[in-house]
Design a protein around this motif. Structure first.
Motif, PDB file in Angstrom:
ATOM      1  N   TYR A  22      30.705  25.910  37.889  1.00 50.30           N
ATOM      2  CA  TYR A  22      31.216  27.238  37.551  1.00 50.30           C
ATOM      3  C   TYR A  22      31.273  27.834  36.245  1.00 50.30           C
ATOM      4  CZ  TYR A  22      32.073  27.330  42.767  1.00 50.30           C
ATOM      5  OH  TYR A  22      32.055  27.076  44.049  1.00 50.30           O
ATOM      6  N   ILE A  23      30.735  28.810  35.847  1.00 52.91           N
ATOM      7  CA  ILE A  23      31.083  29.281  34.520  1.00 52.91           C
ATOM      8  C   ILE A  23      32.260  30.269  34.816  1.00 52.91           C
ATOM      9  CG2 ILE A  23      30.285  31.000  32.687  1.00 52.91           C
ATOM     10  CD1 ILE A  23      27.710  29.502  32.641  1.00 52.91           C
ATOM     11  N   VAL A  24      33.300  30.063  34.130  1.00 52.61           N
ATOM     12  CA  VAL A  24      34.670  30.922  34.019  1.00 52.61           C
ATOM     13  C   VAL A  24      34.357  31.894  33.021  1.00 52.61           C
ATOM     14  CG1 VAL A  24      37.055  30.813  33.763  1.00 52.61           C
ATOM     15  CG2 VAL A  24      35.917  28.845  34.455  1.00 52.61           C
ATOM     16  N   VAL A  25      34.666  33.249  33.419  1.00 53.28           N
ATOM     17  CA  VAL A  25      34.565  34.467  32.595  1.00 53.28           C
ATOM     18  C   VAL A  25      35.710  35.225  32.721  1.00 53.28           C
ATOM     19  CG1 VAL A  25      32.204  34.558  32.679  1.00 53.28           C
ATOM     20  CG2 VAL A  25      33.227  35.834  34.755  1.00 53.28           C
ATOM     21  N   LYS A  26      35.823  35.973  31.756  1.00 53.93           N
ATOM     22  CA  LYS A  26      37.195  36.922  31.778  1.00 53.93           C
ATOM     23  C   LYS A  26      36.687  38.448  32.059  1.00 53.93           C
ATOM     24  CE  LYS A  26      41.034  36.392  29.877  1.00 53.93           C
ATOM     25  NZ  LYS A  26      42.083  36.379  29.027  1.00 53.93           N
ATOM     26  N   ILE A  27      37.461  38.982  33.085  1.00 49.46           N
ATOM     27  CA  ILE A  27      37.146  40.472  33.252  1.00 49.46           C
ATOM     28  C   ILE A  27      38.436  41.072  33.191  1.00 49.46           C
ATOM     29  CG2 ILE A  27      36.428  42.280  34.718  1.00 49.46           C
ATOM     30  CD1 ILE A  27      34.153  40.231  35.782  1.00 49.46           C
ATOM     31  N   GLY A  28      38.992  41.806  32.271  1.00 49.94           N
ATOM     32  CA  GLY A  28      40.314  42.156  32.088  1.00 49.94           C
ATOM     33  C   GLY A  28      41.206  41.013  31.765  1.00 49.94           C
ATOM     34  N   SER A  29      42.139  40.721  32.488  1.00 58.44           N
ATOM     35  CA  SER A  29      43.128  39.648  32.142  1.00 58.44           C
ATOM     36  C   SER A  29      43.122  38.580  33.121  1.00 58.44           C
ATOM     37  CB  SER A  29      44.586  40.183  32.251  1.00 58.44           C
ATOM     38  OG  SER A  29      44.948  40.789  33.647  1.00 58.44           O
ATOM     39  N   GLU A  48      39.487  21.297  45.717  1.00 57.43           N
ATOM     40  CA  GLU A  48      40.063  22.339  44.678  1.00 57.43           C
ATOM     41  C   GLU A  48      39.636  23.978  44.839  1.00 57.43           C
ATOM     42  OE1 GLU A  48      39.633  19.475  41.100  1.00 57.43           O
ATOM     43  OE2 GLU A  48      37.544  19.983  41.912  1.00 57.43           O
ATOM     44  N   ILE A  49      39.148  24.190  46.040  1.00 55.64           N
ATOM     45  CA  ILE A  49      38.896  25.565  46.382  1.00 55.64           C
ATOM     46  C   ILE A  49      39.614  25.993  47.609  1.00 55.64           C
ATOM     47  CG2 ILE A  49      36.947  27.194  46.891  1.00 55.64           C
ATOM     48  CD1 ILE A  49      35.102  25.196  45.258  1.00 55.64           C
ATOM     49  N   ASP A  50      40.313  27.157  47.883  1.00 51.68           N
ATOM     50  CA  ASP A  50      40.970  27.621  48.856  1.00 51.68           C
ATOM     51  C   ASP A  50      40.111  28.970  49.131  1.00 51.68           C
ATOM     52  OD1 ASP A  50      42.892  25.864  48.749  1.00 51.68           O
ATOM     53  OD2 ASP A  50      44.284  27.041  47.831  1.00 51.68           O
ATOM     54  N   LYS A  51      39.694  28.961  50.410  1.00 53.34           N
ATOM     55  CA  LYS A  51      38.877  30.105  50.960  1.00 53.34           C
ATOM     56  C   LYS A  51      39.803  31.193  51.291  1.00 53.34           C
ATOM     57  CE  LYS A  51      34.744  28.077  50.843  1.00 53.34           C
ATOM     58  NZ  LYS A  51      33.814  28.558  49.824  1.00 53.34           N
ATOM     59  N   GLY A  88      36.625  32.592  47.392  1.00 57.08           N
ATOM     60  CA  GLY A  88      37.605  31.490  47.202  1.00 57.08           C
ATOM     61  C   GLY A  88      38.325  31.706  45.859  1.00 57.08           C
ATOM     62  N   ILE A  89      39.496  30.685  45.898  1.00 55.37           N
ATOM     63  CA  ILE A  89      40.096  30.730  44.748  1.00 55.37           C
ATOM     64  C   ILE A  89      40.079  29.047  44.259  1.00 55.37           C
ATOM     65  CG2 ILE A  89      42.450  30.650  43.627  1.00 55.37           C
ATOM     66  CD1 ILE A  89      41.461  33.437  44.436  1.00 55.37           C
ATOM     67  N   GLY A  90      39.314  28.852  42.897  1.00 53.81           N
ATOM     68  CA  GLY A  90      39.532  27.600  42.496  1.00 53.81           C
ATOM     69  C   GLY A  90      40.737  27.205  41.615  1.00 53.81           C
ATOM     70  N   ASP A 149      46.232  23.821  35.971  1.00 51.16           N
ATOM     71  CA  ASP A 149      47.416  24.764  36.573  1.00 51.16           C
ATOM     72  C   ASP A 149      46.737  26.179  36.301  1.00 51.16           C
ATOM     73  OD1 ASP A 149      47.138  24.809  33.778  1.00 51.16           O
ATOM     74  OD2 ASP A 149      49.208  24.736  33.176  1.00 51.16           O
ATOM     75  N   GLU A 150      45.458  26.429  36.334  1.00 54.09           N
ATOM     76  CA  GLU A 150      44.834  27.755  36.379  1.00 54.09           C
ATOM     77  C   GLU A 150      44.401  28.037  37.572  1.00 54.09           C
ATOM     78  OE1 GLU A 150      42.479  28.024  32.620  1.00 54.09           O
ATOM     79  OE2 GLU A 150      44.344  29.089  31.621  1.00 54.09           O
ATOM     80  N   LEU A 151      44.182  29.329  38.122  1.00 50.34           N
ATOM     81  CA  LEU A 151      43.507  29.588  39.126  1.00 50.34           C
ATOM     82  C   LEU A 151      42.590  30.439  38.879  1.00 50.34           C
ATOM     83  CD1 LEU A 151      46.609  30.672  41.634  1.00 50.34           C
ATOM     84  CD2 LEU A 151      45.068  28.661  41.535  1.00 50.34           C
ATOM     85  N   VAL A 152      41.069  30.292  39.277  1.00 44.94           N
ATOM     86  CA  VAL A 152      39.930  31.110  38.994  1.00 44.94           C
ATOM     87  C   VAL A 152      39.447  31.828  40.518  1.00 44.94           C
ATOM     88  CG1 VAL A 152      37.818  30.785  38.160  1.00 44.94           C
ATOM     89  CG2 VAL A 152      39.442  29.524  37.250  1.00 44.94           C
TER      90      VAL A 152
END
Length: 154
Positions: free
Chosen positions: A15-22, A112-115, A130-132, A136-139
């Motif tokens: 996955y490419i991690v991007v920021k949108i806002g915070s 590592e992914i919660d639906k 989902g949340i990856g 210690d970070e959530l994506v």
């Protein structure tokens, strides 16, 4: 093939991690064709409110969508870190989405992914599948098909 905690590297997705806002969001790398710096977006009259317009990328006209507007967030503010991510699909035309920043590429396995449950979701959560957990970070992981299913031509 290397085993990591019972999961092979081959079962992990990138996955490419991007920021949108915070917030941090992940986009499945298999949908990404290109990442380009912000450029002049030509507005198209009478298009949906979340379309910014079109760009010309090496002779191809590509519609560009504001993911912020689509999720019901405040309008885009362009900075030096802003990018347009060009998404490609088998049966559909390319589409650009504006993000505030491209951070990194991560690998996530199924463990590592919660639906997310589909009940009582907010507008912006309709596009998250989902949340990856990356250290210690959530994506929040985008469901690209949910974003694109509403995609009408500009």
């Amino acid at each position: 093939m290397e085993y990591i905690g019972g999961i092979t590297e081959e079962t992990k997705k990138q996955y490419i991690v991007v920021k949108i806002g915070s917030e941090q969001y992940g986009i499945d790398i298999s949908y990404i064709d290109n990442i380009v710096r912000m450029q002049k977006i030509t507005r198209v009259p009478t298009s949906q409110f979340y379309f910014k317009g079109v760009i010309n990328l090496r002779g191809e006209v590509i519609p560009v969508m504001s993911i912020r507007r689509k999720m019901g967030l405040e309008d885009d503010v362009y900075t030096g870190a802003s990018r347009i991510i060009i998404l490609k699909f088998e049966q559909k035309d390319a589409l650009g989405i504006v993000v505030d920043e491209v951070k990194e590429v991560i690998n996530l396995g199924p463990d590592e992914i919660d639906k997310l449950s589909h009940s009582s979701r907010e507008a912006k959560e309709m596009f998250i599948n989902g949340i990856g957990k990356n250290g210690d970070e959530l994506v929040s992981l985008f469901d690209i098909n949910a974003i694109i299913d509403e995609h009408e031509t500009v």
